[in-house]
Design a protein around this motif. Structure first.
Motif: not given
Lengths: 219, 330
Positions: B99-108
């Protein structure tokens, strides 16, 4: 018919070897709502510039409220333009870096008198109050032209001169802008002169004149 | 399709478990039961405050909240909306790391797309509009996420890939998001940079003059106004040099590096200078009285950041506009 606010008498203008205006005489009464139409290259824009004191004719008189202004010094012509004329151009000629409201205020600032109540009235009547803080690049063509009309009215001119004001607009927006100009004429009783090649808009005007071969005649 | 939870991530399972015996299904109650979403919203609002509020916008927490807004909050809300937590224990769609990794990618990705959108809309990629855009995405995605948590039966985003593990699918999703983020960033980099300042001139009736021509008698002056808009993020000292260049010394109008030929010397008519705040438009009315050694003179407005060179020309100006004047008989 009321006294003319602007009149061209025997005006001649040559561009290159061609006589664009050839002894042209034309009066704009104070309550006029008239269209000058002509084919492309007939000299409509030259007539617009001469009537609006933007260009100096080679011969003849251009009278503003009865006084010949054709050969006044530029500073005096600029003052007459500022105080008696409102200009509406095909390409709007708004300053992209100023908001709609700031654009409309420029003529007042040049005149040294800012009347924001009048500008507020104009923006309200023209239906552009919500656009006051937006800059021209974010506005549609019709919205930009209404802002340009507000700017033209900023100094309460005697006459509004519009050069192909619907030339860059689609048919629906053209109707909208012409209706706006008509309402401006009725509500504020300014003489309105529209120069256009488009014969389809003739029904919006009390008088239609045709410019050809450097001369003008009623249709 | 069931999957053992890989950790005790409270964001995944606790809200739904707590929801079973609670009749209150209002959005506020759902927000209370979703501290993760509440945190994302709080971060976004705090970032806005530190980007906009006059007293606090230059303080150090702005950097922290801005960082979280760009790289966490909107992406977390989007992933929460796409992958709602498990309805039953043991069915958690994502573990904490995923969830954290996808959150960062999605935020970028969201930040990049927002930047492109602001640029295309001529708003400009500045801190305040970007913060508001990211907050709008965070709020919208949070609303969807909360709505889906209130209805635990809502299906998640699923890709029908028989025989492919959940880990593989998440890897593919992560790579797709990363590729999309790189593509958006590439587009932003490849797009023409926004000019740092723009320059325009207007006549006394307010109409803009663009490569225009006017006729005046020699010795006359004409009232004009120059406008400079600062599109940088900081206050800048701009200088406008107004130069009259006789036609013999002026290159054709379509030659952007004009002004170097001919024998007649250019004449400096005015020099204006002022510190202009970011986003501000500086207007300077003035009179210009161009000399006429030839029949035509080009009056050039040359804009410089800081000090102009000894010989200002269109070629060395940061921005320029001009208007032609033609001499008539006096």
């Amino acid at each position: 018919m009321s006294d003319p606010v602007v009149a061209a008498r025997g005006v001649t203008l040559t561009r290159g070897d061609r006589a664009v205006l050839d002894g042209l005489s034309f009066e704009v009464p104070a309550d006029a709502r008239l269209l000058v139409r002509g084919e492309s290259g007939a000299g409509k824009s030259s007539l617009f510039e001469v009537l609006g004191l933007l260009a100096t004719p080679d011969g003849g008189r251009v009278e503003v409220h009865g006084e010949d202004a054709a050969r006044l010094p530029e500073r005096e012509r600029a003052a007459l333009r500022r105080d008696h004329f409102g200009f509406v151009f095909q390409d709007f000629r708004l300053i992209d870096d100023l908001s709609a409201y700031e654009n409309a205020r420029v003529p007042q600032e040049h005149a040294g008198e800012t009347d924001e109540a009048w500008l507020d009235t104009l923006f309200e009547r023209l239906g552009i109050e919500p656009l006051a803080d937006r800059r021209p690049p974010t506005l549609s063509g019709g919205e930009r032209q209404r802002v340009a009309i507000a700017r033209a009215l900023a100094n309460r001119p005697s006459v509004i001169l519009a050069d192909e004001p619907t030339g860059q607009l689609d048919p629906s927006t053209t109707d909208d802008v012409l209706a706006t100009l008509a309402s401006v004429h009725e509500e504020f009783t300014r003489a309105l002169v529209v120069v256009s090649h488009d014969p389809r808009i003739a029904g919006r005007f009390d008088d239609v004149h045709v410019l050809s071969d450097g001369r003008i005649r009623p249709e | 399709m069931t999957r053992k939870p890989e950790n005790d991530n409270a964001f995944d399972d606790a809200p739904i478990a707590a929801d079973v015996n609670r009749p209150d299904r209002s959005p506020l109650a759902a927000l209370r039961r979703s501290p993760d979403i509440a945190t994302a919203l709080a971060v976004a609002i705090a970032a806005d405050a530190f980007a906009l509020a006059p007293v606090v916008r230059d303080t150090s927490p702005r950097v922290v909240f801005g960082f979280l807004l760009v790289l966490w909050a909107p992406g977390y809300a989007v992933i929460a909306a796409l992958f709602p937590p498990a309805a039953e224990e043991g069915d958690a769609p994502l573990d904490g790391f995923e969830r954290a990794a996808l959150s960062i990618a999605a935020s970028a990705l969201v930040a990049g797309a927002s930047g492109v959108a602001l640029s295309v809309l001529s708003v400009g990629v500045r801190p305040a509009p970007l913060a508001l855009a990211l907050t709008a995405v965070t709020v919208g995605a949070s609303a969807v996420a909360l709505a889906r948590r209130m209805r635990p039966g809502t299906p998640r985003v699923e890709v029908p890939t028989p025989g492919v593990s959940v880990d593989d699918r998440l890897t593919v999703a992560f790579v797709a998001l990363a590729v999309a983020a790189v593509a958006v960033a590439g587009f932003a980099v490849a797009s023409p940079p926004e000019p740092y300042a723009t320059l325009s001139i207007a006549s006394a009736d307010g109409s803009a003059l663009t490569d225009d021509a006017r006729t005046i008698a020699p010795g006359e002056s004409v009232d004009l106004a120059v406008a400079v808009r600062n599109r940088e993020r900081e206050a800048v000292t701009y200088t406008v040099v107004v130069v009259a260049r006789p036609a013999g010394a002026a290159a054709p109008p379509d030659a952007s590096a004009g002004g170097s030929g001919g024998t007649a010397d250019p004449t400096e008519l005015h020099r204006f200078s002022r510190i202009v705040a970011p986003g501000e438009t500086w207007r300077r009315p003035h009179s210009a009285s161009p000399p006429f050694p030839d029949d035509r003179t080009r009056v050039e407005y040359l804009l410089y950041r800081d000090a102009p060179p000894d010989a200002p020309t269109i070629a060395n100006a940061d921005e320029s506009v001009h208007v032609w004047f033609t001499a008539t008989d006096a």
